[in-house]
Design a protein around this motif. Structure first.
Motif, PDB file in Angstrom:
ATOM      1  N   ALA A  92      -4.378   0.933  -2.705  1.00 12.53           N
ATOM      2  CA  ALA A  92      -3.891   2.302  -2.875  1.00 12.53           C
ATOM      3  C   ALA A  92      -4.324   2.887  -4.219  1.00 12.53           C
ATOM      4  O   ALA A  92      -4.720   4.061  -4.301  1.00 12.53           O
ATOM      5  CB  ALA A  92      -2.367   2.330  -2.765  1.00 12.53           C
ATOM      6  N   LEU A 102       1.294   4.120  -2.841  1.00 15.42           N
ATOM      7  CA  LEU A 102       0.958   5.496  -2.458  1.00 15.42           C
ATOM      8  C   LEU A 102       2.099   6.451  -2.791  1.00 15.42           C
ATOM      9  O   LEU A 102       1.877   7.558  -3.312  1.00 15.42           O
ATOM     10  CB  LEU A 102       0.637   5.548  -0.968  1.00 15.42           C
ATOM     11  CG  LEU A 102       0.283   6.928  -0.380  1.00 15.42           C
ATOM     12  CD1 LEU A 102      -0.948   7.493  -1.089  1.00 15.42           C
ATOM     13  CD2 LEU A 102       0.047   6.821   1.118  1.00 15.42           C
ATOM     14  N   PHE A 120       0.836  -1.211   0.000  1.00 19.16           N
ATOM     15  CA  PHE A 120       0.000   0.000   0.000  1.00 19.16           C
ATOM     16  C   PHE A 120       0.865   1.253   0.000  1.00 19.16           C
ATOM     17  O   PHE A 120       0.623   2.193  -0.779  1.00 19.16           O
ATOM     18  CB  PHE A 120      -0.917  -0.013   1.225  1.00 19.16           C
ATOM     19  CG  PHE A 120      -1.887   1.128   1.286  1.00 19.16           C
ATOM     20  CD1 PHE A 120      -3.150   0.999   0.718  1.00 19.16           C
ATOM     21  CD2 PHE A 120      -1.558   2.325   1.899  1.00 19.16           C
ATOM     22  CE1 PHE A 120      -4.060   2.052   0.767  1.00 19.16           C
ATOM     23  CE2 PHE A 120      -2.448   3.379   1.953  1.00 19.16           C
ATOM     24  CZ  PHE A 120      -3.709   3.235   1.381  1.00 19.16           C
TER      25      PHE A 120
END
Length: 252
Positions: free
Chosen positions: A248, A181, A177
């Motif tokens: 994400a 990101l 994630f």
């Protein structure tokens, strides 16, 4: 050479169980663990039979002493495997005694680790591994730099969360994630355009390549149960990383 017979079959069975446990948790193939333990028993003058699964290890000494110990998937520790293999060869060549071998194994079993590298070296290595896929895409130099730092961040998160969290695979999900990101943030800032290549590169240190290779080797050697368990674990690892990245991408 001082043999283990002086310590009795119970001491030898404990030694073999500890050695097999360390090898299994280090990621060694089950057929190699069985072969190594039987060779150690032969070097110490006893007839040892060993049967290994991913969850249990069974030892028989001279057809009269039987013991087992529970084991579990413990990731990959090639240094542990190499250290034990080196000592077992020295034992077979009689360059070390049974007592010296036992002391080494007890030390490894007590600490559950062997010679280790400092974290900063591991992190730098993870960053360098993250840069490698950029060669396939012929990306500009600054993509290598971004992959280097994003890969370090992802590896660092996985490294520390795996020690702090008791929830399996959660560290990989969060790492995936965060990697996605960071890549999306670089794109939004106008620094990069092909952010997906950064995601691919930064996840390389987390991919269970050794585990997948060992699972294939297990299957070739007809250890179907161990092979399927390792395949499943590798699939869960890859899925955790993938779900983290997908989350994400969906959210941001």
């Amino acid at each position: 050479m001082t043999t283990m017979k002086k310590l009795g079959t119970h001491a030898l069975s404990d030694l073999c169980l500890k050695t097999a446990y360390l090898l299994v948790n280090g990621g060694a193939e089950t057929y190699r663990v069985e072969d190594t333990i039987e060779r150690i028993g032969h070097s110490l003058g006893s007839d040892v039979r060993c049967y290994v699964t991913v969850t249990a290890i069974f030892i028989e000494i001279n057809h009269q002493n039987y013991k087992f110990i529970k084991s579990r998937l413990g990731g990959t520790n090639l240094q542990m495997i190499d250290d034990i293999n080196t000592m077992s060869r020295q034992l077979a060549e009689k360059t070390i005694t049974g007592e010296e071998f036992t002391l080494h194994i007890n030390h490894l079993y007590r600490n559950k680790r062997t010679t280790d590298f400092p974290f900063y070296i591991k992190a730098i290595g993870a960053g360098l591994v993250s840069m490698a896929p950029m060669l396939l895409y012929s990306m500009p130099l600054y993509y290598f730099i971004y992959c280097f730092f994003v890969g370090i961040v992802g590896y660092t998160i996985s490294y520390y969360l795996s020690r702090l969290s008791m929830l399996p695979y959660a560290d990989l999900f969060i790492s995936g994630f965060v990697i996605a990101l960071l890549a999306i943030t670089l794109k939004d800032l106008g620094i990069t355009t092909q952010y997906h290549t950064i995601i691919i590169g930064a996840t390389m240190p987390l991919v269970p390549g050794v585990a997948i290779t060992n699972a294939i080797r297990e299957l070739v050697m007809r250890h179907a149960v161990s092979s399927m368990v390792k395949f499943l674990d590798s699939l869960l690892v890859a899925s955790s990383i993938g779900f983290g990245i997908a989350s994400a991408l969906i959210i941001f």
